[in-house]
Scaffold this motif. Structure first.
Motif, PDB file in Angstrom:
ATOM      1  N   GLN A 148       0.832  -1.201   0.000  1.00 19.16           N
ATOM      2  CA  GLN A 148       0.000   0.000   0.000  1.00 19.16           C
ATOM      3  C   GLN A 148       0.871   1.258   0.000  1.00 19.16           C
ATOM      4  O   GLN A 148       0.592   2.223  -0.722  1.00 19.16           O
ATOM      5  N   TRP A 149       1.906   1.235   0.808  1.00 17.27           N
ATOM      6  CA  TRP A 149       2.810   2.390   0.900  1.00 17.27           C
ATOM      7  C   TRP A 149       3.496   2.647  -0.436  1.00 17.27           C
ATOM      8  O   TRP A 149       3.607   3.798  -0.875  1.00 17.27           O
ATOM      9  N   ARG A 150       3.935   1.582  -1.090  1.00 13.32           N
ATOM     10  CA  ARG A 150       4.596   1.742  -2.385  1.00 13.32           C
ATOM     11  C   ARG A 150       3.646   2.321  -3.421  1.00 13.32           C
ATOM     12  O   ARG A 150       4.035   3.180  -4.217  1.00 13.32           O
ATOM     13  N   ARG A 151       2.407   1.837  -3.420  1.00 11.72           N
ATOM     14  CA  ARG A 151       1.423   2.378  -4.385  1.00 11.72           C
ATOM     15  C   ARG A 151       1.181   3.865  -4.130  1.00 11.72           C
ATOM     16  O   ARG A 151       1.074   4.664  -5.067  1.00 11.72           O
ATOM     17  N   HIS A 152       1.126   4.220  -2.857  1.00 12.97           N
ATOM     18  CA  HIS A 152       0.925   5.624  -2.506  1.00 12.97           C
ATOM     19  C   HIS A 152       2.116   6.476  -2.947  1.00 12.97           C
ATOM     20  O   HIS A 152       1.949   7.593  -3.451  1.00 12.97           O
TER      21      HIS A 152
END
Length: 239
Positions: free
Chosen positions: A229-233
């Motif tokens: 999720q953090w990477r997508r953000h």
């Protein structure tokens, strides 16, 4: 005629020649485990660092592997792994100042097939952690394919992503392993040495896991989900 047979000889890569004993050891390796929902403390992790002839993913090659185990919420100092791969070329001379491995140390190293088999047996089915894991994963994967004809399916988590995800106030300020080591006042025996770098990375992971639990991230599967999720953000375009 097969597609491989149609390729010009310079494009064909012969399968590595393994002894019957080496083939049997490859077949006996456990399948990599899927992300677990057990506590981070209970998971066995293998923290890895490599030294290579350089940073070119296609041209350079693996020289040494260092690894330590995190298990039962602690670094197992009695379960370390260190191998220097035997390498006789003098082409590594310019990079000695980076990795510290002299030509004589490389010439006296372990036979690559044996070293890599021993590494796979040491890892078992455990997930792998590394700082800038994409690099270690690529270089190890290339060495495994060239020497053993083996494609690893182990899961890798990048400590260089986990750290800023858990400490967002430090994003952009702390980028490299040295930065995080200094931030948390960790002691490093010797930088750019695979075993020493693996150990200090493991010490950093212990701090990160403790902080993750305080953020209700207390299992490998939760950690991986939050990391994705953090990477997508991070990759999403700003508006």
């Amino acid at each position: 005629m097969s597609l491989l047979a149609r390729l010009p000889s310079w494009l064909r890569r012969a399968a590595p020649l393994l002894s019957a004993e080496q083939q049997a050891r490859l077949l006996a390796l456990p399948a990599p485990a899927a992300p677990s929902d057990q506590s981070l403390r209970r998971q066995r992790w293998v923290v890895v660092d490599t030294e290579t002839t350089g940073l070119n993913l296609s041209r350079d090659c693996l020289l040494s592997i260092g690894a330590v185990v995190i298990e039962d919420g602690a670094i197992d100092l009695g379960a370390g792994f260190e191998r220097t791969l035997q390498y006789s070329s003098n082409k590594t001379a310019p990079s000695v100042l980076i990795h510290g491995l002299s030509p004589s140390a490389l010439a006296a190293g372990s036979e690559p097939k044996e070293a890599l088999l021993e590494f796979l047996e040491f890892v078992g089915d455990s997930p792998l952690l590394a700082f800038h894991a994409w690099f270690d994963q690529h270089m190890l994967g290339k060495a495994l394919k060239e020497n053993l004809g083996y494609k690893s399916a182990h899961r890798w988590l990048d400590v260089a992503d986990i750290a800023p995800m858990l400490f967002p106030d430090q994003v952009g300020r702390l980028a490299g392993l040295d930065n995080w080591v200094e931030h948390f006042a960790l002691h490093v025996e010797e930088r750019h040495h695979a075993s020493a770098d693996a150990l200090v990375t493991a010490e950093l992971c212990m701090i990160l896991f403790s902080h993750a639990r305080r953020q209700s991230i207390d299992s490998p599967v939760l950690l991986e989900d939050r990391l994705n999720q953090w990477r997508r953000h991070q990759q999403a375009p700003s508006v």
